[in-house]
Design a protein around this motif. Structure first.
Motif, PDB file in Angstrom:
ATOM      1  N   SER A 178      51.140  30.498  97.679  1.00 11.27           N
ATOM      2  CA  SER A 178      52.504  30.280  98.363  1.00 11.27           C
ATOM      3  C   SER A 178      52.558  30.304  99.953  1.00 11.27           C
ATOM      4  O   SER A 178      53.285  29.815 100.500  1.00 11.27           O
ATOM      5  CB  SER A 178      53.289  31.639  97.566  1.00 11.27           C
ATOM      6  OG  SER A 178      53.019  32.635  98.087  1.00 11.27           O
ATOM      7  N   SER A 206      58.586  27.318  97.973  1.00 10.48           N
ATOM      8  CA  SER A 206      59.685  28.194  97.829  1.00 10.48           C
ATOM      9  C   SER A 206      59.940  29.095  96.456  1.00 10.48           C
ATOM     10  O   SER A 206      58.898  29.287  95.707  1.00 10.48           O
ATOM     11  CB  SER A 206      60.946  26.997  97.436  1.00 10.48           C
ATOM     12  OG  SER A 206      60.660  26.352  96.107  1.00 10.48           O
ATOM     13  N   THR A 207      61.096  29.595  96.513  1.00 13.20           N
ATOM     14  CA  THR A 207      61.078  30.863  95.277  1.00 13.20           C
ATOM     15  C   THR A 207      60.940  30.088  94.106  1.00 13.20           C
ATOM     16  O   THR A 207      60.187  30.693  92.995  1.00 13.20           O
ATOM     17  CB  THR A 207      62.516  31.513  95.170  1.00 13.20           C
ATOM     18  OG1 THR A 207      62.762  32.153  96.681  1.00 13.20           O
ATOM     19  CG2 THR A 207      62.411  32.576  94.570  1.00 13.20           C
ATOM     20  N   ASP A 208      61.479  29.073  93.620  1.00 10.92           N
ATOM     21  CA  ASP A 208      61.418  28.497  92.298  1.00 10.92           C
ATOM     22  C   ASP A 208      59.856  27.708  92.347  1.00 10.92           C
ATOM     23  O   ASP A 208      59.445  28.019  91.126  1.00 10.92           O
ATOM     24  CB  ASP A 208      62.214  27.123  92.313  1.00 10.92           C
ATOM     25  CG  ASP A 208      63.814  27.540  92.378  1.00 10.92           C
ATOM     26  OD1 ASP A 208      64.151  28.580  92.006  1.00 10.92           O
ATOM     27  OD2 ASP A 208      64.621  26.772  92.916  1.00 10.92           O
ATOM     28  N   GLN A 209      59.274  27.338  93.163  1.00  8.23           N
ATOM     29  CA  GLN A 209      57.917  26.828  93.112  1.00  8.23           C
ATOM     30  C   GLN A 209      56.979  28.184  92.862  1.00  8.23           C
ATOM     31  O   GLN A 209      56.260  28.053  92.038  1.00  8.23           O
ATOM     32  CB  GLN A 209      57.518  26.251  94.312  1.00  8.23           C
ATOM     33  CG  GLN A 209      58.158  24.900  94.579  1.00  8.23           C
ATOM     34  CD  GLN A 209      57.721  24.297  95.690  1.00  8.23           C
ATOM     35  OE1 GLN A 209      57.447  24.872  96.701  1.00  8.23           O
ATOM     36  NE2 GLN A 209      57.754  22.916  95.931  1.00  8.23           N
ATOM     37  N   ALA A 229      57.820  30.863  91.079  1.00  4.29           N
ATOM     38  CA  ALA A 229      57.864  31.062  89.834  1.00  4.29           C
ATOM     39  C   ALA A 229      57.437  30.212  88.863  1.00  4.29           C
ATOM     40  O   ALA A 229      56.744  30.832  87.829  1.00  4.29           O
ATOM     41  CB  ALA A 229      59.595  31.211  89.681  1.00  4.29           C
ATOM     42  N   ILE A 230      57.185  29.039  89.217  1.00  8.48           N
ATOM     43  CA  ILE A 230      56.502  28.095  88.378  1.00  8.48           C
ATOM     44  C   ILE A 230      54.850  28.370  88.652  1.00  8.48           C
ATOM     45  O   ILE A 230      54.179  28.418  87.397  1.00  8.48           O
ATOM     46  CB  ILE A 230      56.430  26.471  88.749  1.00  8.48           C
ATOM     47  CG1 ILE A 230      57.883  26.209  88.757  1.00  8.48           C
ATOM     48  CG2 ILE A 230      55.540  25.638  88.118  1.00  8.48           C
ATOM     49  CD1 ILE A 230      58.154  24.767  89.296  1.00  8.48           C
ATOM     50  N   CYS A 246      53.993  16.751  87.557  1.00  6.75           N
ATOM     51  CA  CYS A 246      54.505  16.881  88.807  1.00  6.75           C
ATOM     52  C   CYS A 246      53.207  16.669  89.739  1.00  6.75           C
ATOM     53  O   CYS A 246      53.263  16.450  90.731  1.00  6.75           O
ATOM     54  CB  CYS A 246      54.932  18.259  89.165  1.00  6.75           C
ATOM     55  SG  CYS A 246      54.145  19.641  88.946  1.00  6.75           S
ATOM     56  N   ARG A 268      53.759  18.855  95.018  1.00  6.50           N
ATOM     57  CA  ARG A 268      54.778  19.843  95.113  1.00  6.50           C
ATOM     58  C   ARG A 268      55.145  20.302  93.524  1.00  6.50           C
ATOM     59  O   ARG A 268      55.036  19.157  92.447  1.00  6.50           O
ATOM     60  CB  ARG A 268      56.016  19.192  95.677  1.00  6.50           C
ATOM     61  CG  ARG A 268      55.847  19.177  97.288  1.00  6.50           C
ATOM     62  CD  ARG A 268      55.865  20.782  97.890  1.00  6.50           C
ATOM     63  NE  ARG A 268      55.582  20.641  99.268  1.00  6.50           N
ATOM     64  CZ  ARG A 268      54.304  20.803  99.874  1.00  6.50           C
ATOM     65  NH1 ARG A 268      53.209  20.694  99.158  1.00  6.50           N
ATOM     66  NH2 ARG A 268      54.223  20.727 101.187  1.00  6.50           N
ATOM     67  N   SER A 316      57.227  21.113  90.534  1.00 12.48           N
ATOM     68  CA  SER A 316      58.337  20.986  89.997  1.00 12.48           C
ATOM     69  C   SER A 316      58.367  20.743  88.653  1.00 12.48           C
ATOM     70  O   SER A 316      57.574  20.045  88.126  1.00 12.48           O
ATOM     71  CB  SER A 316      59.362  19.698  90.647  1.00 12.48           C
ATOM     72  OG  SER A 316      60.517  19.458  90.250  1.00 12.48           O
ATOM     73  N   SER A 331      60.886  18.880  87.025  1.00 10.12           N
ATOM     74  CA  SER A 331      61.811  17.635  87.000  1.00 10.12           C
ATOM     75  C   SER A 331      60.596  16.451  86.382  1.00 10.12           C
ATOM     76  O   SER A 331      59.621  16.387  86.958  1.00 10.12           O
ATOM     77  CB  SER A 331      62.553  17.347  87.972  1.00 10.12           C
ATOM     78  OG  SER A 331      61.793  16.894  89.192  1.00 10.12           O
ATOM     79  N   SER A 351      59.245  14.219  89.288  1.00  7.07           N
ATOM     80  CA  SER A 351      58.541  14.835  90.285  1.00  7.07           C
ATOM     81  C   SER A 351      57.134  14.086  90.929  1.00  7.07           C
ATOM     82  O   SER A 351      56.748  14.368  91.907  1.00  7.07           O
ATOM     83  CB  SER A 351      58.166  16.085  90.052  1.00  7.07           C
ATOM     84  OG  SER A 351      57.519  16.289  88.867  1.00  7.07           O
TER      85      SER A 351
END
Length: 887
Positions: A734, A740-743, A745-746, A778, A819, A821, A823, A826
Motif C-alpha cells: 500500500s 487508497s483505503t478501499d484498495q 481493504a481489498i 481487475c 489497480r 477494484s 467493479s 476495472s
C-alpha cells in the motif's frame, strides 16, 4: 367476542412459582354434602393441598375468599390426588394423597358457620402407608369385584405395582420387561390394570393373575422362588401403538362394554376390553391432556382434548365438533357440576392457572356508535395527501439501513484502555517463557437509553492474546442506566500477536422482543507485548520507510520506550518482545527515512505499524495535512514465501498424523476384538502375544497423539507469524503503490480471509483462490484471462508453487499499473504511471517462473532488466550501501 373461545366462569392463580402436573387435579363432592355439587381439589409439587368451591355471582367475577374451603401445606410434594371409598366401615368419600414415599388418606369435613365468615373445613388423617419404593402414580377401584369400597394400586418408579386394601398392604408385583413407568388405569368390567410400557405397547394385567403371581419380595431370592407356589406374571393382552402415551382413561357410560382411551403423542386411540382398536384419530397437534366425559348419542363417546396451542377440542369419536381457545396450556382437564351449572370444564396449567369455563358465547352489550355523515372536503384531503407524500419522499431519500430513530443507539458500549500496565500482573496460565508476563486493564461501560432485556457482553481478542474473562451476563438494564466491568488482557501463547486490537459486543432484546447488537473496538498498546532494550546493529531483515518530513525524535513519538534523559539525541530504539526476539528502529540524521530491522520478518510488523501510526498522530496534532509515508524498496517476498512453506509443511504433517492415528486406532480396535473373543471363549486358548501387540499399539497411539498435539501448537504459532508477515506485506504494497483505503481493504480481504486456520479450509487455498480471482478480473491483461473459470471447490493443494507464482504475478501486475477494484469494468482501465523505484520484468519470463531465487527483491534476479534500469532503489546491494552511509 369470539364464539370459539372458552368463556371464563371462575378462575384463580394458585400460589407463587408453584408447579403442577397431570395428577394434581381432581373434582368430587369430597365433603359428602349430598348436594351433588363438586369441589375442586388441587395438590402441588410444593406440598400445598387446596379445596375450592367456586360460586361466582356472575361469570368472570373475581375470586371470593370464601371460595377457598381449605388450604394445607403437607410439606411433601403431592404427586396425585384421588377421591374414593378408601376407608373401611363407611361408604363415604375420602381423599387419597400420593407423595413420593407415602400414601395418606384424609377425611374432609365441614362445620356449619354461625357468623358471616362462613363454614369451616378441616381434614383428618385416617391412615397412611410408608412406601419402600419411590411412587410414580396410582389408580383405584373395586379390585377383585369387592362391593362398597375402593382399593388403591400404586406404581413405583422401578416398575412395582403395590396394592393396598384400604388400611392394610396386600401385595406387590413387578411388571415384566419394565424400563420406565407409564400411565396406569383400572378397568372394573374386566378387573384388570392397563398401562403403556417403554416398548410403546398397551398392556393389560388381570387382577387375579397379579394376586396369584410370585411375590415381588421373593423375585430376587433364588431359593424362595423355587419353593414358592406362585405363578409367573403373564400379560392378558398387548397392543403396539408405536408411541409413548400421555394418559389412559377407562370409561363406561352405558350398560354395554367399557372403552379404553389412550392419548399418545400424535394419535388418539379407543380400544375395546380385549385390546382391539375401536377407532383411532391422528392428531395434527401436540396434545397435553384429555378426558372422555359423556355419551350424547348411543354408541359414541364425547372427549375433550387440550393441546399445546392453547386449544380445547371436542370430539365425538373421531369427529371434531367444537374448538375453543384457552388462556393457557392445561396439564389436566376435568368436567364438574357446580350449583345450577352442569358440565363446567375445569383446567389446570403447570404454573397454577386454575380455570372453570364453559363453551359458547355471552350476549354482547356493545353497540357500535353511529357514524356522523358529513360532506367530503376534497381541498383538505388534497392538502393532507401532499403533506404525506412530502414526508414519504424525505424518508426515502436517506440510504441508511436503520430508520432515523436508530441513529442514536439504544445501548452503547465503550472500552477504556488503561495507559499503564497493571502493577500486579493478572496473567493466567500463560505459556510465555519470559519471567513476568504483563497485563493491561480494560474498563468496559454499557449505557442504555431504553430497557434492555437479557444483555450479554462478549469480549474478544485474537490469539495469542487472552482476557481474564470473556463473557458477562447482566440483569435487565433499566432506561438511563449503566453497567461497568473491568478485565485484563495479557499474552498467553509463546508467540507475538499479529494484531493488538479487541472487540466488545453486547447482545440484548428491546422490550418488543427484537434482538439487537451493539459493539465497539479498542486498541492495545505495544508495551503489552514488548519492552525497551538495547538496539542491535546487525539484523537479517531490514526495511526503510521514506517520509516527506524531517525525522522526529524518538523521545517525542515513543516517550514510553525512551529514557527522557537521552534528550533529542536518541536516534536508535530497541524493542524486546516477550517471546525473546528483538527489533531495532533507526532514524536517519540526514534524510527523511526510518529503518526497522530484526532477525525475523514477522517481528517487523508491529513496530512498523506503530511507527507509522505515531508519526501520523504527531503530524495531525501539528495540523500538517500533507504528511505521507512511502516505501521504495523491495517487497520481501522470498522471506514471506519461506513462512508460507513452513506453515504448509505443518499442515501436511497434521494430515499425516491424522492418517497414522486412524490406522493405529483401527489396529487397536481389531486387537481388542480378538482379545475379547479369546476371553469370552469357554475353552481358554493362548493369547499368542496379542497382549504385547495391544500394549505396543497403545503406546504408538499415545505417541502419535502427542506428536499431533505438538504439531498443532507449532502450526498455531506458524499461522500467527504468517499473519504478521502478511500484514507487513500488505502495508508495504500500500505504501509502495499509494493505494487508497478501499484498495487496502481489498488487499486485506484477499490475503487475510481467515481468522483461524483449519485442515478443512486453510489459508493457502483460500488466498490462492482470491488472488486468482483478482488476476482474472481487475488485474487481467486480456479478455482471454477473464474468460477463464475458477474451480468452485477449495481443497488443500499438493504444494505452494502455484500460490507463490500467483502472488509474484499479482505484485508484477500492480507494478505495471494495475489497480485493485471490484467493479466489472476495472480490467479495461488505462495503465497508470509506475513509481520511480519499481523495476518491471517481461511478462512471459515471470509467468514461466514459479519462485524468485537468489534475492529478497520481488522483481530481482533478472540481470538484464536491472542493468538496463539502474535507478536508485533498484539494486539491493546499492540500496543497502546508500542506507548505511545515511544512517
Amino acid at each position: 367476542m369470539s364464539l370459539f373461545k372458552a368463556r371464563d366462569w371462575w378462575s384463580t392463580i394458585l400460589g407463587e412459582k408453584e408447579e403442577f402436573d397431570q395428577g394434581c387435579l381432581c373434582v368430587a363432592d369430597i365433603d359428602n354434602s349430598g348436594s351433588g355439587q363438586d369441589k375442586v381439589i388441587v395438590g402441588s409439587y410444593n406440598g400445598y393441598l387446596r379445596i375450592f368451591n367456586p360460586h361466582p355471582v356472575k361469570p368472570g367475577d373475581e375470586v371470593q375468599p370464601e371460595d377457598l374451603l381449605l388450604e394445607v401445606q403437607l410439606r411433601e410434594p403431592i404427586l396425585q390426588v384421588e377421591v374414593g371409598k378408601f376407608v373401611s366401615g363407611t361408604e363415604g368419600l375420602h381423599l387419597a394423597v400420593l407423595h413420593c414415599r407415602k400414601l395418606c388418606v384424609y377425611a374432609v369435613s365441614g362445620t356449619q358457620g354461625n357468623v358471616e365468615h362462613g363454614n369451616q373445613y378441616q381434614i383428618k388423617l385416617m391412615y397412611e402407608h410408608n412406601l419402600q419404593r419411590t411412587a410414580c402414580n396410582m389408580t383405584y377401584g373395586p379390585f377383585g369385584g369387592v362391593k362398597g369400597r375402593d382399593l388403591i394400586c400404586i406404581q413405583s418408579m422401578d416398575g412395582m405395582l403395590m396394592l393396598f386394601e384400604q388400611e392394610s398392604y396386600a401385595f406387590g408385583r413387578f411388571l415384566p420387561g419394565f424400563l420406565l413407568p407409564g400411565p396406569l388405569a383400572y378397568s372394573s368390567r374386566t378387573d384388570s390394570f392397563i398401562t403403556v410400557s417403554s416398548c410403546q405397547q398397551v398392556e393389560s394385567y388381570k387382577y387375579q393373575v397379579l394376586a396369584f403371581a410370585t411375590d415381588a419380595d421373593e423375585r430376587h431370592d433364588t431359593e424362595q422362588r423355587k419353593l414358592s407356589s406362585g405363578k409367573k406374571l403373564v400379560v392378558d393382552w398387548v397392543l403396539n401403538i408405536g408411541e409413548q402415551a400421555l394418559d389412559i382413561c377407562v370409561v363406561s357410560f352405558n350398560q354395554g362394554a367399557s372403552s379404553v382411551f389412550v392419548l399418545g403423542e400424535r394419535n388418539f386411540f379407543c380400544l375395546k376390553d380385549n385390546g382391539q382398536i375401536r377407532f383411532m384419530k391422528k392428531l395434527d397437534y401436540s396434545p397435553s391432556c384429555f378426558i372422555p366425559y359423556c355419551s350424547v348419542r348411543e354408541g359414541t363417546i364425547n372427549t375433550l382434548i387440550a393441546n399445546h396451542n392453547k386449544i380445547l377440542n371436542v370430539y365425538q369419536d373421531i369427529t371434531l365438533k367444537w374448538a375453543s381457545q384457552l388462556p393457557c396450556i392445561p396439564v389436566s382437564v376435568k368436567v364438574a357440576n357446580f350449583q345450577d351449572l352442569k358440565g363446567v370444564i375445569v383446567t389446570l396449567s403447570d404454573d397454577g392457572h386454575l380455570q372453570c369455563s364453559y363453551l359458547g358465547t355471552d350476549p354482547s352489550l356493545f353497540q357500535a356508535p353511529k357514524v356522523d355523515s358529513r360532506e367530503i372536503n376534497y381541498e383538505e384531503m388534497n392538502a393532507e395527501m401532499k403533506e404525506l407524500q412530502k414526508i414519504i419522499r424525505e424518508a426515502t431519500k436517506t440510504q441508511d439501513i436503520l430508520p432515523e430513530s436508530e441513529k442514536q443507539r439504544d445501548v452503547t458500549v465503550t472500552a477504556e484502555v488503561s495507559p499503564d500496565l497493571d502493577e500486579e500482573s493478572q496473567a493466567i496460565d500463560s505459556e510465555v517463557k519470559a519471567g513476568a508476563v504483563p497485563s493491561l486493564t480494560v474498563k468496559i461501560t454499557i449505557q442504555s437509553r431504553v430497557k434492555a432485556q437479557k444483555p450479554c457482553l462478549a469480549v474478544c481478542v485474537q490469539a495469542p492474546l487472552a482476557v481474564t474473562c470473556d463473557q458477562f451476563v447482566f440483569d435487565d438494564l433499566e432506561p438511563d442506566s449503566s453497567e461497568t466491568v473491568v478485565l485484563s488482557v495479557f499474552l498467553k501463547e509463546n508467540c507475538s500477536p499479529p494484531e493488538l486490537e479487541g472487540t466488545c459486543m453486547v447482545s440484548y432484546n428491546i422490550p418488543t422482543g427484537i434482538p439487537r447488537v451493539s459493539q465497539c473496538s479498542f486498541s492495545l498498546p505495544l508495551k503489552l507485548v514488548c519492552f525497551p532494550a538495547q538496539p542491535s546493529k546487525a539484523a537479517n531483515h531490514k526495511l526503510t520507510i521514506d517520509t516527506n518530513k524531517p525525522p522526529i525524535s524518538f523521545v517525542t513519538i515513543f516517550p514510553d520506550f525512551v529514557d527522557p534523559s537521552e534528550g533529542d539525541q536518541a536516534n536508535a530504539l530497541g524493542f524486546q518482545f516477550l517471546t525473546g526476539s528483538k527489533t531495532t528502529l533507526l532514524a536517519s540524521k540526514t534524510s527523511q527515512r526510518y529503518r526497522i530491522q530484526s532477525d525475523h520478518l514477522e517481528d517487523l510488523w508491529l513496530v512498523t505499524k506503530e511507527l507509522i501510526h505515531r508519526l501520523q498522530e504527531h503530524f495531525k496534532k501539528q495540523n500538517c495535512k500533507d504528511f505521507a509515508c512511502t516505501f521504495s524498496g523491495s517487497i520481501p517476498l522470498q522471506e514471506y514465501f519461506e513462512l508460507i512453506d513452513r506453515h504448509f509443511e505443518l499442515r501436511l504433517n497434521a494430515e499425516k498424523y491424522q492418517e497414522l492415528l486412524s490406522e493405529r486406532a483401527v489396529q487397536f480396535r481389531a486387537i481388542e476384538r480378538r482379545l475379547l473373543t479369546r476371553f469370552k471363549d469357554k475353552t481358554p486358548a493362548p493369547l499368542q502375544h496379542l497382549d504385547t501387540l495391544l500394549e505396543g499399539t497403545f503406546r504408538e497411539v499415545i505417541a502419535l497423539a502427542d506428536a499431533a498435539e505438538e504439531n498443532q501448537a507449532n502450526m498455531f504459532q506458524a499461522f500467527a507469524k504468517l499473519k504478521s508477515a502478511t500484514h507487513l506485506v500488505i502495508m508495504l504494497i500500500s505504501l509502495w503503490q499509494k493505494l487508497s483505503t478501499d484498495q487496502v481493504a481489498i488487499l486485506e480481504a484477499t490475503f487475510l480471509p481467515l481468522a483461524e486456520d483449519t485442515q478443512e479450509l486453510g489459508w493457502e487455498e483460500t488466498v490462492d483462490a482470491a488472488v486468482s480471482y483478482l488476476l482474472r478480473t481487475c488485474l487481467s491483461k486480456s479478455s482471454k484471462e477473464q474468460a477463464l473459470t475458477l474451480s468452485s471447490q477449495l481443497s488443500m493443494p499438493k504444494d505452494t508453487s502455484r500460490l507463490k507464482k500467483n502472488i509474484t504475478l499479482f505484485c508484477d501486475r500492480l507494478a505495471k499499473g494495475g489497480r485493485l477494484s471490484l467493479s466489472t469494468d476495472s480490467a479495461t482501465q488505462p495503465p497508470a504511471a509506475m513509481p520511480g523505484g519499481c523495476a518491471t520484468i517481461p511478462e512471459s519470463d515471470l509467468e514461466e517462473r514459479t519462485i524468485i531465487p537468489g534475492s529478497t527483491a520481488v522483481f530481482a534476479s533478472h540481470g538484464q532488466t536491472t542493468k538496463q534500469k539502474s535507478k536508485p532503489g533498484l539494486s539491493e546491494d546499492a540500496e543497502e550501501e546508500t542506507k548505511s552511509h545515511e544512517l
